[in-house]
Design a protein around this motif. Structure first.
Motif, PDB file in Angstrom:
ATOM      1  N   GLN A  63       0.825  -1.198   0.000  1.00  0.00           N
ATOM      2  CA  GLN A  63       0.000   0.000   0.000  1.00  0.00           C
ATOM      3  C   GLN A  63       0.872   1.266   0.000  1.00  0.00           C
ATOM      4  O   GLN A  63       0.601   2.225  -0.732  1.00  0.00           O
ATOM      5  CB  GLN A  63      -0.932  -0.002   1.222  1.00  0.00           C
ATOM      6  N   LEU A  64       1.911   1.253   0.799  1.00  0.00           N
ATOM      7  CA  LEU A  64       2.793   2.414   0.876  1.00  0.00           C
ATOM      8  C   LEU A  64       3.619   2.573  -0.397  1.00  0.00           C
ATOM      9  O   LEU A  64       3.840   3.699  -0.861  1.00  0.00           O
ATOM     10  CB  LEU A  64       3.702   2.294   2.102  1.00  0.00           C
ATOM     11  N   TYR A  65       4.061   1.472  -0.960  1.00  0.00           N
ATOM     12  CA  TYR A  65       4.792   1.518  -2.228  1.00  0.00           C
ATOM     13  C   TYR A  65       3.922   2.147  -3.316  1.00  0.00           C
ATOM     14  O   TYR A  65       4.376   3.017  -4.069  1.00  0.00           O
ATOM     15  CB  TYR A  65       5.211   0.106  -2.626  1.00  0.00           C
TER      16      TYR A  65
ATOM     17  N   ILE B 102      10.814   8.103  -1.228  1.00  0.00           N
ATOM     18  CA  ILE B 102      11.643   7.474  -0.195  1.00  0.00           C
ATOM     19  C   ILE B 102      10.817   7.151   1.045  1.00  0.00           C
ATOM     20  O   ILE B 102       9.992   7.966   1.469  1.00  0.00           O
ATOM     21  CB  ILE B 102      12.806   8.410   0.203  1.00  0.00           C
ATOM     22  N   LEU B 103      11.036   5.979   1.611  1.00  0.00           N
ATOM     23  CA  LEU B 103      10.482   5.590   2.913  1.00  0.00           C
ATOM     24  C   LEU B 103      11.660   5.308   3.837  1.00  0.00           C
ATOM     25  O   LEU B 103      12.580   4.572   3.469  1.00  0.00           O
ATOM     26  CB  LEU B 103       9.596   4.360   2.781  1.00  0.00           C
ATOM     27  N   THR B 104      11.649   5.906   5.026  1.00  0.00           N
ATOM     28  CA  THR B 104      12.666   5.580   6.026  1.00  0.00           C
ATOM     29  C   THR B 104      12.003   5.044   7.282  1.00  0.00           C
ATOM     30  O   THR B 104      10.879   5.427   7.625  1.00  0.00           O
ATOM     31  CB  THR B 104      13.542   6.797   6.394  1.00  0.00           C
ATOM     32  N   THR B 105      12.722   4.156   7.963  1.00  0.00           N
ATOM     33  CA  THR B 105      12.243   3.592   9.217  1.00  0.00           C
ATOM     34  C   THR B 105      13.426   3.198  10.078  1.00  0.00           C
ATOM     35  O   THR B 105      14.516   2.897   9.565  1.00  0.00           O
ATOM     36  CB  THR B 105      11.334   2.376   8.985  1.00  0.00           C
ATOM     37  N   TYR B 106      13.216   3.216  11.379  1.00  0.00           N
ATOM     38  CA  TYR B 106      14.263   2.842  12.332  1.00  0.00           C
ATOM     39  C   TYR B 106      14.527   1.350  12.336  1.00  0.00           C
ATOM     40  O   TYR B 106      15.582   0.884  12.765  1.00  0.00           O
ATOM     41  CB  TYR B 106      13.860   3.285  13.747  1.00  0.00           C
ATOM     42  N   CYS B 107      13.563   0.553  11.870  1.00  0.00           N
ATOM     43  CA  CYS B 107      13.656  -0.909  11.941  1.00  0.00           C
ATOM     44  C   CYS B 107      14.503  -1.442  10.786  1.00  0.00           C
ATOM     45  O   CYS B 107      14.270  -1.085   9.627  1.00  0.00           O
ATOM     46  CB  CYS B 107      12.259  -1.527  11.897  1.00  0.00           C
TER      47      CYS B 107
END
Length: 225
Positions: free
Chosen positions: A176-178, A186-191
């Motif tokens: 969904q986010l893609y 760009i998507l960033t995440t701490y994981c």
């Protein structure tokens, strides 16, 4: 414990001071903090502002945040806006109260508290003007049920950890986010868990493992080509 921290009283939270002196919130129900106990302010800068906002070369950008929480990521985005025109769309299932928000210590210089206060005072589910060239839409919504109808250049993925909220880290969510990202988005995440990286890669993201904030070896930056 303060039962007035949340608009929705089904979840209780406690204010905590992280290692860099900035506040975070602790959720006893999940045994989880909103931000890193090693430094909330520094984590936000390291995971979202520097590798996403400041990395993006576009001057007119749309940002989606998964988990408005304390408003720290939105607040720091506003402080580091520069010459960019920003539309900021934040999803939050459990908004904190405006009264509680005034107790957060994120403001460090003159004028910053006014921005943080306004961020939390702007109405939910409507577009408001936080600053010149900075529009803010706060949605009291759940990513697992909402239909995303906009396109974004950046996504701050700041959900609770996979072991606490596994439904937020599923293949369907990342698909969904893609789909919601513009090309080059760009998507960033701490994981940086291997299973999360592989899931995102299988959808079509180009994945980068970047040095993590204090207390974490790595974080992820994903790009839609």
């Amino acid at each position: 414990m303060n039962n007035n921290w949340l608009k929705d009283k089904t979840r209780q939270v406690e204010i905590k001071v992280s290692a860099d002196g900035s506040h975070t919130l602790f959720v006893p129900e999940l045994d989880e903090h909103y931000h890193s106990v090693n430094g909330a302010y520094n984590e936000s800068m390291h995971v979202f502002i520097e590798p996403a906002l400041l990395h993006c070369k576009k001057t007119d950008i749309s940002i989606l945040e998964i988990g408005l929480g304390t408003g720290l990521n939105a607040f720091l985005t506003a402080l580091h806006q520069g010459e960019k025109k920003i539309f900021y769309h934040a999803l939050e299932k459990y908004p904190i109260s405006t009264t509680a928000a005034t107790q957060l210590n994120f403001a460090r210089e003159a004028g910053e508290q006014q921005i943080l206060t306004k961020l939390h005072e702007l109405p939910w589910n409507a577009v408001g003007q936080l600053k010149p060239q900075f529009s803010l839409l706060k949605d009291e919504a759940d990513l697992t049920t909402i239909q995303l109808c906009r396109k974004y250049d950046l996504i701050y993925f700041d959900a609770f950890a996979p072991e606490k909220q596994p439904e937020m880290w599923s293949e369907a969510i990342f698909q969904q986010l893609y789909d919601a990202l513009n090309p080059g988005g760009i998507l960033t995440t701490y994981c940086a868990k291997g299973v999360i990286r592989r899931t995102m890669q299988s959808i079509g993201f180009t994945m980068e493992r970047l040095p993590g904030p204090k207390g974490k070896r790595e974080m992820l930056r994903a790009t839609k080509q």
